[in-house]
Design an enzyme around this catalytic site. Structure first.
Site, PDB file in Angstrom:
ATOM      1  N   HIS A 124       0.868  -1.179   0.000  1.00  0.00           N
ATOM      2  CA  HIS A 124       0.000   0.000   0.000  1.00  0.00           C
ATOM      3  C   HIS A 124       0.906   1.231   0.000  1.00  0.00           C
ATOM      4  O   HIS A 124       2.028   1.181   0.508  1.00  0.00           O
ATOM      5  CB  HIS A 124      -0.823  -0.059   1.296  1.00  0.00           C
ATOM      6  N   ASP A 201       3.009  -4.584   8.069  1.00  0.00           N
ATOM      7  CA  ASP A 201       1.786  -3.813   7.879  1.00  0.00           C
ATOM      8  C   ASP A 201       0.622  -4.780   8.072  1.00  0.00           C
ATOM      9  O   ASP A 201       0.365  -5.630   7.216  1.00  0.00           O
ATOM     10  CB  ASP A 201       1.790  -3.199   6.473  1.00  0.00           C
ATOM     11  N   GLN A 204      -4.639  -5.227   7.049  1.00  0.00           N
ATOM     12  CA  GLN A 204      -5.662  -6.160   6.553  1.00  0.00           C
ATOM     13  C   GLN A 204      -5.664  -7.500   7.283  1.00  0.00           C
ATOM     14  O   GLN A 204      -6.590  -8.288   7.100  1.00  0.00           O
ATOM     15  CB  GLN A 204      -5.463  -6.412   5.050  1.00  0.00           C
ATOM     16  N   LYS A 227     -10.612  -0.544  10.321  1.00  0.00           N
ATOM     17  CA  LYS A 227     -10.819  -1.694   9.443  1.00  0.00           C
ATOM     18  C   LYS A 227     -11.264  -2.920  10.239  1.00  0.00           C
ATOM     19  O   LYS A 227     -11.477  -3.983   9.666  1.00  0.00           O
ATOM     20  CB  LYS A 227      -9.529  -2.005   8.678  1.00  0.00           C
ATOM     21  N   CYS A 366      -4.771   2.630  -3.630  1.00  0.00           N
ATOM     22  CA  CYS A 366      -3.504   3.028  -2.994  1.00  0.00           C
ATOM     23  C   CYS A 366      -2.412   1.988  -3.216  1.00  0.00           C
ATOM     24  O   CYS A 366      -1.560   1.789  -2.346  1.00  0.00           O
ATOM     25  CB  CYS A 366      -3.672   3.286  -1.507  1.00  0.00           C
TER      26      CYS A 366
HETATM   27  C1  LIG Z   1      -2.492  -3.092   3.409  1.00  0.00           C
HETATM   28  C2  LIG Z   1      -2.814  -1.721   3.902  1.00  0.00           C
HETATM   29  N1  LIG Z   1      -1.862  -0.997   4.493  1.00  0.00           N
HETATM   30  C3  LIG Z   1      -2.097   0.226   4.969  1.00  0.00           C
HETATM   31  C4  LIG Z   1      -3.320   0.825   4.861  1.00  0.00           C
HETATM   32  C5  LIG Z   1      -3.500   2.207   5.380  1.00  0.00           C
HETATM   33  O1  LIG Z   1      -4.393   2.233   6.427  1.00  0.00           O
HETATM   34  P1  LIG Z   1      -4.822   3.614   7.062  1.00  0.00           P
HETATM   35  O2  LIG Z   1      -5.413   4.412   5.938  1.00  0.00           O
HETATM   36  O3  LIG Z   1      -5.808   3.246   8.102  1.00  0.00           O
HETATM   37  O4  LIG Z   1      -3.601   4.255   7.603  1.00  0.00           O
HETATM   38  C6  LIG Z   1      -4.359   0.127   4.245  1.00  0.00           C
HETATM   39  C7  LIG Z   1      -5.673   0.759   4.081  1.00  0.00           C
HETATM   40  O5  LIG Z   1      -6.290   0.753   3.040  1.00  0.00           O
HETATM   41  C8  LIG Z   1      -4.092  -1.177   3.761  1.00  0.00           C
HETATM   42  O6  LIG Z   1      -5.055  -1.878   3.159  1.00  0.00           O
END
Ligand SMILES: Cc1ncc(COP(=O)(O)O)c(C=O)c1O
Lengths: 408, 131
Positions: A124, A201, A204, A227, A366
């Protein structure tokens, strides 16, 4: 244990709404953000009605109550991911801020020019851009574990990259586009053997299956409340205590200090050292309630249900002529189905599905470099959580047929 | 809402009459919609009287962005450049014959932004061009 969908759906008031007269919401966008159960909404509402006060240092009843609730939520979250202590749970705004905390504090204290950071091609933007910024600032080197055609990480190439003495490996536990669940324990173990610190990270993963940071042996683990049935505005950075203790503070201000002189300060102990200023108190409490809710259902039950739905969805969608699905088969992934429909732009797919109340996302999610890798600009993405049903998958499939007919 | 995918829009999307590039050309400009990654390039040939002798668009994106580009380019052929400069949001909506929410409006107006930035010889296609 099989989930009782009728009961679960009753917990989420929003699932009863219509997006227009006579059209009930079919929410297939939980990967972007999940819906919230009533217990979370009520916990936050109760806090503002009964206990609202700033935390720490207050001696009055409300301040004590709010502090206890705020810290109590931290305890719940620590247990939820099996952290050995709540001191290792740093509240942030979201996964993005958690990763940035590591990039600003740990990485700026430990990385210098030409130091190697290994990422993957399925990250992401939140696990790419902080490292791009550090590359621009001090010339760290970036390498990427490739993604195979099937949508898996190419671990053979990873092993070769590891021979170049990386300082940090940072990767997503589960892809928000391909759905791929990466072999985190193995990636971490190999990273450690090469002497690297490893950041995961977990945006998910934590919402969808049981995560144990100790058995994974992760050095840092980042995730977002919104999430996983909790409110927006709060997330977590978990870190090994020795690492967190050795790191310089991130933001400066109130709460993160032990003592302040006119010209100097001493930082507070963990976790407060990284929590400057008045935090998202109600959100932390809501986050705690979300963890209670997930525990009540059971993460293994949630994962099993999502697996069943995903398997069904992939099977049904594969039958549609012109649909191309991205990512591995259901046994290697979570509840995400990113797809393209031949001859129709993903935005048009999403817009036409919206007429039937079906909420899917369209775009690059993203993860622009990942889309580029597969030679596309965008995909439509349906994603599933514990409240989604096979009926909803059927409606999605019917909707896609409608789109096809329209563009026929 | 149902009008959003009027047959004529889908027809322009699937079988655009003015897709392509002009070589040589007098004016050429391209830009993206950062939100969706829609991309549009417009090439123009101008004759000695200052009329648009020929025009083409190229690019990729959703039905709304591509159909509006095709319709827009078609509509300006034979028109004086001075008239093209006066085109605005309403001109495009009239061509499409639909109402659009704020998100899809951006898709619809990308081609006009690109066209006007090219005609005015600007370095960048800004939102003010299509107000
Ligand atoms: C794999 C992954 N990493 C990071 C994020 C970023 O999350 P946040 O927008 O809550 O910081 C997301 C959110 O879409 C994600 O799916």
């Amino acid at each position: 244990m099989k989930l009782n969908l009728t009961e679960i759906r009753k917990d989420f008031p929003i699932l009863e709404r219509e997006t227009r007269a006579g059209v009930r919401l079919i929410y297939l966008d939980s990967t972007a953000t999940s819906q919230k159960p009533l217990s979370v909404i009520t916990a936050m509402d109760d806090f503002y009605r009964r206990s609202n006060a700033n935390i720490h240092r207050g001696v009055h009843t409300l301040a004590e109550e709010s502090t206890a609730l705020y810290e109590g939520a931290r305890e719940k979250i620590a247990k939820f991911i099996n952290a050995s202590s709540a001191r290792q749970i740093i509240y942030t705004r979201n996964t993005t801020e958690s990763i940035n905390l590591v990039a600003y504090s740990w990485a700026r204290a430990n990385l210098k020019q030409d130091d190697l950071v290994i990422l993957t091609e399925m990250e992401h933007h939140s696990n790419l851009v902080p490292w791009h910024m550090l590359h621009a600032e001090r010339g760290i080197e970036l390498e990427f574990i490739p993604v195979t055609e099937e949508g898996l990480l190419d671990l053979e190439t990873y092993k070769i990259l590891l021979s170049r003495n990386p300082k940090l490996v940072s990767f997503t536990h589960m892809s928000n586009v391909l759905g791929t669940i990466n072999p985190a324990a193995q990636i971490i173990r190999l990273g450690h053997e090469a002497g690297a610190v490893v950041l995961v990270d977990g945006a998910q993963s934590v919402p969808h299956f049981a995560v144990d940071v100790q058995s994974l042996d992760a050095d840092f683990y980042a995730f977002s409340s919104h999430k996983m049935c909790g409110p927006t505005g709060i997330g977590v950075l978990y870190g090994k205590a020795t690492l967190l203790e050795s790191m310089p503070p991130f933001l400066g201000g109130g709460d993160m200090i032990k003592e302040v002189k006119l010209r100097s300060f001493r930082p507070n102990t963990l976790p407060h050292k990284f929590e400057a200023g008045t935090p998202a108190i109600a959100e932390a409490i809501g986050f705690g309630a979300a963890v209670d809710y997930l525990n009540g259902i059971g993460m293994d039950n949630i994962a099993a249900h999502e697996h069943e739905i995903t398997e069904y969805a992939l099977e049904r969608m594969e039958e549609i002529p012109g649909v191309k699905l991205f990512g591995p088969s259901a046994d290697k992934k979570g509840g995400v189905a990113a797809f393209t429909l031949e001859g129709v732009h993903p935005h048009d797919v999403a817009q036409i599905l919206d007429r039937d109340g079906i909420a899917v996302r369209a775009g690059h999610h993203c993860a622009q470099p990942l889309h580029e890798k597969f030679g596309i600009q965008a995909t439509s993405r349906a994603s599933f959580y514990m409240y989604n049903t096979k009926d909803e998958v059927d409606l999605l499939v019917n909707g896609i047929y409608k789109v096809k007919k329209m563009f026929g | 809402m149902d009008d959003l995918y009027r047959e004529v829009i889908i027809e322009h999307y699937k079988n655009p009459s003015h897709r392509g590039k002009l070589d040589p050309h007098d004016i050429s400009f391209a830009d993206n919609n950062p939100l969706c990654g829609d991309h549009i390039q417009i090439d123009l040939r101008i004759d000695s009287d200052g009329l648009v002798a020929d025009a083409r668009f190229d690019g990729h994106g959703c039905a709304i962005s591509q159909a509006s580009a095709d319709m827009l380019v078609e509509s300006i052929i034979g028109k004086p450049l001075e008239e093209v400069k006066k085109l605005n949001k309403e001109s495009v909506l009239e061509l499409l014959g639909i109402d659009l929410g704020p998100v899809r409006l951006k898709c619809a107006l990308l081609s006009l932004k690109v066209l006007k930035a090219g005609v005015y010889g600007l370095g960048e296609a800004s939102d003010e061009l299509v107000e």
